[in-house]
Write a protein that holds these residues in place. Sequence first.
Motif, PDB file in Angstrom:
ATOM      1  N   LYS A   1       0.983  -1.253   0.376  1.00  0.00           N
ATOM      2  CA  LYS A   1       0.448   0.826  -0.027  1.00  0.00           C
ATOM      3  C   LYS A   1       0.780   1.048  -0.304  1.00  0.00           C
ATOM      4  CE  LYS A   1      -3.373  -2.218   1.943  1.00  0.00           C
ATOM      5  NZ  LYS A   1      -2.766  -3.512   2.321  1.00  0.00           N
ATOM      6  N   SER A   2       0.920   2.067   0.774  1.00  0.00           N
ATOM      7  CA  SER A   2       1.588   3.564   0.956  1.00  0.00           C
ATOM      8  C   SER A   2       2.380   3.557   2.013  1.00  0.00           C
ATOM      9  CB  SER A   2       0.424   4.552   1.157  1.00  0.00           C
ATOM     10  OG  SER A   2      -0.295   3.977   2.712  1.00  0.00           O
ATOM     11  N   PHE A   3       2.843   2.349   1.938  1.00  0.00           N
ATOM     12  CA  PHE A   3       3.698   2.251   3.573  1.00  0.00           C
ATOM     13  C   PHE A   3       5.044   2.548   3.879  1.00  0.00           C
ATOM     14  CE2 PHE A   3       0.295  -0.474   5.519  1.00  0.00           C
ATOM     15  CZ  PHE A   3       0.315   0.017   6.981  1.00  0.00           C
ATOM     16  N   ASP A   4       6.223   2.810   4.000  1.00  0.00           N
ATOM     17  CA  ASP A   4       7.315   3.412   3.631  1.00  0.00           C
ATOM     18  C   ASP A   4       8.256   1.514   3.187  1.00  0.00           C
ATOM     19  OD1 ASP A   4       6.986   5.901   4.409  1.00  0.00           O
ATOM     20  OD2 ASP A   4       8.246   5.622   5.667  1.00  0.00           O
ATOM     21  N   ILE A   5       7.962   0.543   4.363  1.00  0.00           N
ATOM     22  CA  ILE A   5       8.478  -0.241   4.637  1.00  0.00           C
ATOM     23  C   ILE A   5       7.632  -1.355   4.277  1.00  0.00           C
ATOM     24  CG2 ILE A   5      10.447  -2.079   4.717  1.00  0.00           C
ATOM     25  CD1 ILE A   5      11.981   0.553   5.193  1.00  0.00           C
ATOM     26  N   THR A   6       7.208  -2.475   3.753  1.00  0.00           N
ATOM     27  CA  THR A   6       6.667  -3.150   4.127  1.00  0.00           C
ATOM     28  C   THR A   6       7.537  -5.132   3.839  1.00  0.00           C
ATOM     29  OG1 THR A   6       5.031  -2.925   2.821  1.00  0.00           O
ATOM     30  CG2 THR A   6       4.925  -4.975   3.036  1.00  0.00           C
ATOM     31  N   ALA A   7       7.716  -5.592   4.609  1.00  0.00           N
ATOM     32  CA  ALA A   7       8.668  -6.786   4.727  1.00  0.00           C
ATOM     33  C   ALA A   7       7.578  -7.957   6.496  1.00  0.00           C
ATOM     34  CB  ALA A   7       9.740  -6.832   5.738  1.00  0.00           C
ATOM     35  N   ALA A   8       8.059  -9.632   6.029  1.00  0.00           N
ATOM     36  CA  ALA A   8       7.704  -9.839   6.882  1.00  0.00           C
ATOM     37  C   ALA A   8       8.740  -9.760   8.577  1.00  0.00           C
ATOM     38  CB  ALA A   8       7.978 -11.412   6.626  1.00  0.00           C
TER      39      ALA A   8
END
Length: 206
Positions: free
Chosen positions: A119-126
């Motif tokens: 989405k609009s997150f800075d970073i997406t990670a598990a």
Amino acid sequence: MSFAFRMMNTYLSVYIMAGGQSSRMGQEKGLVNILGKTMIEYVLDVAKSLTDRIVIVSANPDYQTLGYELIQDQISFSGPAAGIDTMLQHSSCRKNLVLSCDMPLIDAQSIRVLIDESKSFDITAATKDSGIQPFPAVFHAQCKEQWRSLLSEGYRKLQDYFQHFAVNQVDPQKLLRYNPMLFKNVNTPADITETEEFILKQSSSI
């Protein structure tokens, strides 16, 4: 080519990090042969299913034989943080998927889930017990200036960087249900054997 693929292709770049030291392997990890293909080629197969904007980040010119753009870290001797900085400074896309050359068991289905979550997150990670899993991860272009600033200030550990950004910490089970070996790093000859056994088992079950 599907409409969904074309839409993804317009805003997504894939950067494959291949700049780490390979002391435990004894040779360049990404170019290690696994069942007739180099390790990085397994990663490239997944990248190609997502976009044609693919870049390899490494100082090793041998990767040029693969036919993809090759760039070097802009700031040397700063570890994976420098590789991500180089990616952010280089990319012209809004979202950037970062993969590692030593994770040949990643799959497109799991990665698409991660992209959908970004989405609009800075970073997406598990997340894992040790913290946020840096590869694979999706980095938004808006991270660019802050990441460079932190690198200039001397930050080195990726977990320290993540504290300064809006991170969507994805439950790893959302990804592992598709692929239990998604986060497998291949660092040693024993890892190669395990990886080959997994690939052959998967092939025989199809």
